[in-house]
Structures are given as structure tokens and as C-alpha cells.
Design a protein around this motif. Structure first.
Motif, mmCIF file in Angstrom:
data_model
loop_
_atom_site.group_PDB
_atom_site.id
_atom_site.type_symbol
_atom_site.label_atom_id
_atom_site.label_comp_id
_atom_site.label_asym_id
_atom_site.label_seq_id
_atom_site.Cartn_x
_atom_site.Cartn_y
_atom_site.Cartn_z
ATOM 1 N N VAL A 7 0.862 -1.181 0.000
ATOM 2 C CA VAL A 7 0.000 0.000 0.000
ATOM 3 C C VAL A 7 0.901 1.234 0.000
ATOM 4 O O VAL A 7 1.828 1.343 0.792
ATOM 5 N N THR A 8 0.629 2.149 -0.910
ATOM 6 C CA THR A 8 1.395 3.384 -0.989
ATOM 7 C C THR A 8 0.445 4.568 -0.943
ATOM 8 O O THR A 8 -0.772 4.415 -0.955
ATOM 9 N N THR A 9 0.997 5.737 -0.934
ATOM 10 C CA THR A 9 0.218 6.962 -0.833
ATOM 11 C C THR A 9 -0.672 7.163 -2.052
ATOM 12 O O THR A 9 -0.223 7.042 -3.191
ATOM 13 N N VAL A 10 -1.916 7.485 -1.803
ATOM 14 C CA VAL A 10 -2.873 7.780 -2.862
ATOM 15 C C VAL A 10 -2.588 9.164 -3.400
ATOM 16 O O VAL A 10 -2.359 10.113 -2.643
ATOM 17 N N ILE A 11 -2.607 9.306 -4.711
ATOM 18 C CA ILE A 11 -2.411 10.599 -5.371
ATOM 19 C C ILE A 11 -3.796 11.122 -5.733
ATOM 20 O O ILE A 11 -4.526 10.482 -6.486
ATOM 21 N N GLY A 12 -4.155 12.263 -5.199
ATOM 22 C CA GLY A 12 -5.502 12.799 -5.348
ATOM 23 C C GLY A 12 -5.824 13.361 -6.719
ATOM 24 O O GLY A 12 -6.979 13.403 -7.107
ATOM 25 N N GLN A 13 -4.839 13.804 -7.462
ATOM 26 C CA GLN A 13 -5.129 14.411 -8.764
ATOM 27 C C GLN A 13 -5.077 13.388 -9.887
ATOM 28 O O GLN A 13 -4.542 12.295 -9.729
ATOM 29 N N ARG A 14 -5.648 13.763 -11.034
ATOM 30 C CA ARG A 14 -5.606 12.899 -12.219
ATOM 31 C C ARG A 14 -4.184 12.867 -12.760
ATOM 32 O O ARG A 14 -3.573 13.899 -12.987
ATOM 33 N N MET A 15 -3.694 11.651 -12.967
ATOM 34 C CA MET A 15 -2.333 11.461 -13.462
ATOM 35 C C MET A 15 -2.381 10.551 -14.690
ATOM 36 O O MET A 15 -3.352 9.837 -14.913
ATOM 37 N N THR A 16 -1.312 10.586 -15.463
ATOM 38 C CA THR A 16 -1.139 9.680 -16.588
ATOM 39 C C THR A 16 0.292 9.159 -16.558
ATOM 40 O O THR A 16 1.150 9.738 -15.903
ATOM 41 N N ALA A 17 0.509 8.059 -17.247
ATOM 42 C CA ALA A 17 1.829 7.429 -17.245
ATOM 43 C C ALA A 17 2.655 7.878 -18.436
ATOM 44 O O ALA A 17 2.156 7.991 -19.555
ATOM 45 N N GLN A 18 3.911 8.112 -18.161
ATOM 46 C CA GLN A 18 4.895 8.411 -19.203
ATOM 47 C C GLN A 18 5.906 7.268 -19.169
ATOM 48 O O GLN A 18 6.547 7.030 -18.145
ATOM 49 N N VAL A 19 6.016 6.540 -20.269
ATOM 50 C CA VAL A 19 6.948 5.420 -20.364
ATOM 51 C C VAL A 19 7.865 5.669 -21.548
ATOM 52 O O VAL A 19 7.393 5.937 -22.655
ATOM 53 N N GLU A 20 9.150 5.606 -21.308
ATOM 54 C CA GLU A 20 10.114 5.812 -22.388
ATOM 55 C C GLU A 20 10.238 4.545 -23.224
ATOM 56 O O GLU A 20 10.415 3.459 -22.692
ATOM 57 N N GLY A 21 10.132 4.679 -24.535
ATOM 58 C CA GLY A 21 10.290 3.548 -25.439
ATOM 59 C C GLY A 21 9.112 2.601 -25.402
ATOM 60 O O GLY A 21 8.083 2.873 -24.789
ATOM 61 N N GLU A 22 9.292 1.465 -26.093
ATOM 62 C CA GLU A 22 8.220 0.483 -26.092
ATOM 63 C C GLU A 22 8.237 -0.300 -24.785
ATOM 64 O O GLU A 22 9.201 -0.255 -24.029
ATOM 65 N N ILE A 23 7.137 -0.973 -24.550
ATOM 66 C CA ILE A 23 6.999 -1.795 -23.352
ATOM 67 C C ILE A 23 6.233 -3.050 -23.751
ATOM 68 O O ILE A 23 5.444 -3.028 -24.695
ATOM 69 N N VAL A 24 6.490 -4.138 -23.071
ATOM 70 C CA VAL A 24 5.791 -5.388 -23.342
ATOM 71 C C VAL A 24 4.856 -5.674 -22.174
ATOM 72 O O VAL A 24 5.256 -5.616 -21.013
ATOM 73 N N ILE A 25 3.622 -5.957 -22.514
ATOM 74 C CA ILE A 25 2.640 -6.375 -21.526
ATOM 75 C C ILE A 25 2.377 -7.858 -21.763
ATOM 76 O O ILE A 25 2.068 -8.282 -22.880
#
Length: 167
Positions: A7-25
Motif C-alpha cells: 500500500v502506498t500513498t494515494v495521489i488525489g489528482q488525475r495522473m497519466t503514465a509516461q513510459v520511455e520507449g516500447e513496453i511489453v505487456i
């Protein structure tokens, strides 16, 4: 990306992810088809957590993190730096996956007692969008960097179509 379950701190504002390069899911799962055959599915169920611990302990593996849901099916959502990293791990006889895969094939193969599946997606920059609101760092936001979902990052379409990492 250790501590996905922490469990970590909740971020109250709207956020988006920035990922450098491609990523594999990578999605992988197990389905128990014959629950009374515990001796068949317990070894399969125990294999994945061991592999995940092995991967988390090796920062050079290209493994970035995971989420896991226990049920039927059990599902692990994994993030990898590249398909090459994922494939290298899967084929390495000195790591846990290859011996576990061989044991599965010897014990169960195609008899239907336990089902397994996986899907792999290579995501190029600009071909995904994310938003998190009232959440701790999660998913791609835990793998990459969280940035405010404001201005050009406010709408899903603009996050998806920009193709350029936000700086």
C-alpha cells in the motif's frame, strides 16, 4: 518495480503514465478445470510466485513489475522492457520458467486437468493511454513516471494520439 502489493500513498489528482520507449505487456494465467486433482494444479499454482520472486530479484532481467489476481482463473499481468527480455527468461534453462514448463508438460500436457494461457503485447510509444485518479502508483504509472493529466494530457484521445512522451 518491487512492492506492487504494498500500500502506498494515494495521489488525489488525475495522473497519466509516461513510459520511455516500447513496453511489453504479458498476461499469463492458470485455470483449474478439475479441482479434485489437487496434485495436478498445486505445482502449477506454486510455480508462478517463485518465478516472480526470481525476476524481482534480478534488475537486469528486463522484468519491470506485475499485478496478480487469485481466482479461477488466476491471472498475472506483467510488464517487461522488451520481448527479447521476456523470451530470454522463458528459454533460459538455469532460470525457473523452463524447468517448470517441462514439468507441466510431463505431468499435465493436454489432459485438461489444468489450463494455462498467455498473451503478449508489444506497445509502441503513442499506442496506449492511461489515467489514474485517486490511486497510488499503479500499472504503467508504477512502471514509468506519473505526470499530471492536464493540458495536452487532459483527454484520452490526446494522450493516445500524441505519440510523443510528455516531458
Amino acid at each position: 518495480m518491487k512492492g506492487f502489493a504494498t500500500v502506498t500513498t494515494v495521489i488525489g489528482q488525475r495522473m497519466t503514465a509516461q513510459v520511455e520507449g516500447e513496453i511489453v505487456i504479458f498476461l499469463i494465467g492458470m485455470r483449474i478445470n478439475r479441482a479434485w486433482k489437487i496434485h495436478k494444479w498445486i505445482p502449477v499454482a506454486r510455480a508462478m510466485p517463485r518465478m516472480l520472486r526470481e525476476l524481482e530479484a534480478d534488475s537486469s532481467s528486463g522484468f519491470l513489475g506485475f499485478h496478480m489476481w487469485i481466482g479461477n482463473p488466476t491471472i498475472s499481468l506483467q510488464y517487461w522492457r522488451s520481448f527479447e527480455h521476456l523470451e530470454r527468461y522463458a528459454k533460459n534453462a538455469s532460470r525457473l520458467h523452463r524447468p517448470a514448463w517441462a514439468a507441466f508438460n510431463r505431468a499435465i500436457a493436454n489432459n485438461g486437468d489444468v489450463g494455462i494461457w498467455h498473451e503478449t503485447y508489444i506497445i509502441k510509444p503513442g499506442n496506449y493511454e492511461t489515467v489514474y485518479s485517486g490511486m497510488p502508483p499503479y500499472g504503467l504509472g508504477k512502471v514509468g513516471k506519473l505526470v499530471p493529466a492536464t493540458g495536452a494530457r487532459d483527454a484520452a484521445r490526446s494522450r493516445m494520439s500524441s505519440g510523443v512522451p510528455s516531458r
